[in-house]
Design a protein around this motif. Structure first.
Motif, short mmCIF file in Angstrom:
data_model
loop_
_atom_site.label_atom_id
_atom_site.label_comp_id
_atom_site.label_asym_id
_atom_site.label_seq_id
_atom_site.Cartn_x
_atom_site.Cartn_y
_atom_site.Cartn_z
N GLY A 91 0.85 -1.12 -0.04
CA GLY A 91 0.21 -0.10 -0.29
C GLY A 91 0.91 1.51 -0.07
N LYS A 128 -5.75 -5.05 -6.36
CA LYS A 128 -4.96 -5.16 -6.83
C LYS A 128 -5.03 -6.42 -7.86
N TYR A 163 -8.90 5.90 -3.43
CA TYR A 163 -7.83 5.65 -4.56
C TYR A 163 -6.95 7.35 -4.93
N ASP A 222 1.55 1.43 -10.24
CA ASP A 222 1.04 1.67 -10.07
C ASP A 222 -0.39 0.66 -10.06
N LEU A 265 -3.78 -0.22 -9.67
CA LEU A 265 -5.12 -0.01 -10.44
C LEU A 265 -5.14 1.52 -11.35
N SER A 283 1.52 -1.00 -6.10
CA SER A 283 0.77 -0.60 -5.07
C SER A 283 -0.17 0.28 -5.58
N ASP A 284 -0.64 0.99 -5.17
CA ASP A 284 -1.90 1.82 -5.48
C ASP A 284 -1.61 3.48 -5.85
N TYR A 285 0.35 3.69 -5.94
CA TYR A 285 0.63 5.04 -6.32
C TYR A 285 1.45 4.79 -6.92
N LEU A 328 -8.49 -1.70 -0.44
CA LEU A 328 -7.99 -1.13 -2.00
C LEU A 328 -7.58 -2.22 -2.14
N ASP A 329 -6.87 -2.70 -0.94
CA ASP A 329 -6.40 -3.74 -1.22
C ASP A 329 -6.66 -5.03 -2.18
#
Length: 456
Positions: A88, A172, A146, A127, A129, A114-116, A168-169
């Motif tokens: 994360g 992914k 997000y 990322d 996502l 990750s989410d970034y 959010l995990d």
């Protein structure tokens, strides 16, 4: 002579034959009964992939550089094994940073999702996502989380781990599989871990060498539920053919890797590792379990006291924080043995922490809970709790807090537990003579027991 009875001369051989058959059947039954609860395993006497460090380096009083350890990794060992780390955004400069310094220091080709999207030293963080189509997020309130992460990171804000970010995990997993295949489809094996996973690399290399990447394999530590799946934090391993079957065809009119969740509605689902198992199941691929070698515990929480988790090699562990990463990596570097790391080895490295009595220490007991409000005198004070444990033949450890006495059927090293906001002390202890009997019963492992696949 005509008679309705069988002559005695014929009855005796028949009786003897029946007795022999019964004896053979009984021995066969007893042999099977004696192995109930014991997982089938293989013994492999082979050379290590990673040789121990030289005595001079291992015995040095100074910290050992990871470079010394990495020099002993076989050249090109990761050419066919892809390590993928899922994090994360708040973990980038904490858990991930520790992973990169220690356990993953020798991994030449590391994929991080990750989410970034960002750069951390020489490592690019993708990322997972970023490519999801709007239709995949339709009506999903988690998309706001997000968006908030993107805005905060773009502004340079420091993010803290939270339950909101954890939501959010699950989104992914499937895009990450898609993107991994697009970037590294030439690899034989794909090992998906998290920032707080610890991998014993030599054991991993030995284990994979006996498996076929052209078979569709999905492996891990089973979580037994309505839909059994591999626990993500312990590590999920896919063969090349397994990952290929999952991502091809990608589904719908999707042309970009990571743009689809394969038709699954994740909004109402708990976990991404569970959804991944469902997606693989639609491709005819079921989980092959390899517990306890692929393990969800860390050294402080491993359960000893039963027949398993002793001679088995350890491939991975979970919930290994930054301090644990450093301690385990340094212990491995100073280890002289060329044999696989087993639970016995781990026990010997931690045994000094076990004591007959410790204050501010929890042994994470699992067993009986005796509460003062239910009239149990053993919950009144620590000495009474210890006596209650001694009275139970199955009890290895006890733990006392205000109004509560907990007795444990297993042995755990445990960890520090400071007083809570009410000042409640945690006092725990171990029945040491039972530990001695446990060690005597288990003995020393002459060979590592490489467990065969667990029941599917």
């Amino acid at each position: 002579m005509i008679c309705g009875c069988t002559p005695a001369s014929f009855r005796r051989p028949r009786a003897l034959l029946i007795l022999v058959c019964f004896s053979v059947s009984l021995l066969s039954f007893l042999r099977c009964f004696s192995t109930l609860g014991t997982r089938p395993f293989d013994i492999r006497r082979e050379l290590p992939y990673i040789e121990p460090l030289d005595d001079k380096i291992r015995n040095s009083e100074f910290p050992i550089s990871p470079d010394a350890r990495c020099a002993n990794f076989p050249r090109g060992i990761f050419d066919k094994i892809q390590i993928v780390v899922k994090i994360g955004a708040p973990e980038a400069r904490s858990r991930l940073a520790a992973q990169l310094v220690y356990n993953a220091a020798c991994v030449q080709d590391l994929l991080i999702f990750s989410d970034y999207e960002e750069q951390l030293g020489q490592h690019h963080i993708h990322d997972a996502l970023a490519n999801l189509r709007p239709s995949e997020w339709a009506g999903n309130v988690d998309r706001d989380i997000y968006t908030q992460i993107q805005t905060a990171k773009d502004a340079g804000d420091h993010l803290l781990r939270s339950t909101q970010g954890w939501k959010l995990d699950k989104y992914k997993f499937l895009p990450m599989m898609d993107m991994t295949w697009q970037m590294r489809s030439h690899k034989d094996w794909f090992v998906f871990i998290e920032a707080d996973t610890y991998v014993f690399w030599d054991n991993l290399f030995r284990w994979l060498a006996h498996l076929n990447p052209e078979t569709a394999l999905y492996m891990g530590s089973p979580v037994w539920s309505e839909r059994t799946f591999a626990h993500g934090g312990s590590g999920i391993i896919l063969s090349r053919h397994g990952l290929q079957k999952l991502v091809r065809p990608r589904g719908y009119d999707c042309k970009v890797a990571g743009c689809t969740q394969y038709g699954f509605d994740l909004d109402s689902r708990c976990c991404g590792d569970e959804v991944l198992a469902d997606a693989l199941r639609t491709r005819g691929i079921s989980l092959t379990g390899f517990w306890p070698m692929i393990n969800g515990e860390k050294p402080a929480t491993v359960r000893y006291g039963r027949e398993e988790q002793w001679c088995e090699p350890i491939i991975s562990m979970h919930h290994v924080n930054e301090t644990d990463q450093a301690e385990m990596w340094n212990w491995e570097m100073r280890r002289a043995s060329r044999s696989p790391v087993t639970f016995e080895d781990l026990w010997q490295s931690q045994e000094h922490l076990i004591s007959s009595r410790r204050t501010h220490w929890t042994v994470l007991p699992e067993g009986s809970v005796l509460n003062a409000r239910d009239g149990h005198a053993s919950a009144a004070f620590a000495e009474a709790c210890e006596r209650a444990c001694l009275q139970k033949k199955w009890c290895y450890q006890w733990q006392h807090t205000i109004g509560s006495c907990e007795l444990s059927r297993s042995i755990r090293v445990g960890r520090e537990q400071l007083p809570d906001k009410h000042g409640s002390l945690c006092i725990s202890g171990t029945i040491m003579h039972r530990i001695a009997k446990f060690k005597q019963r288990m003995g020393h492992c002459e060979d590592a027991h490489w467990v065969r696949p667990n029941p599917r």
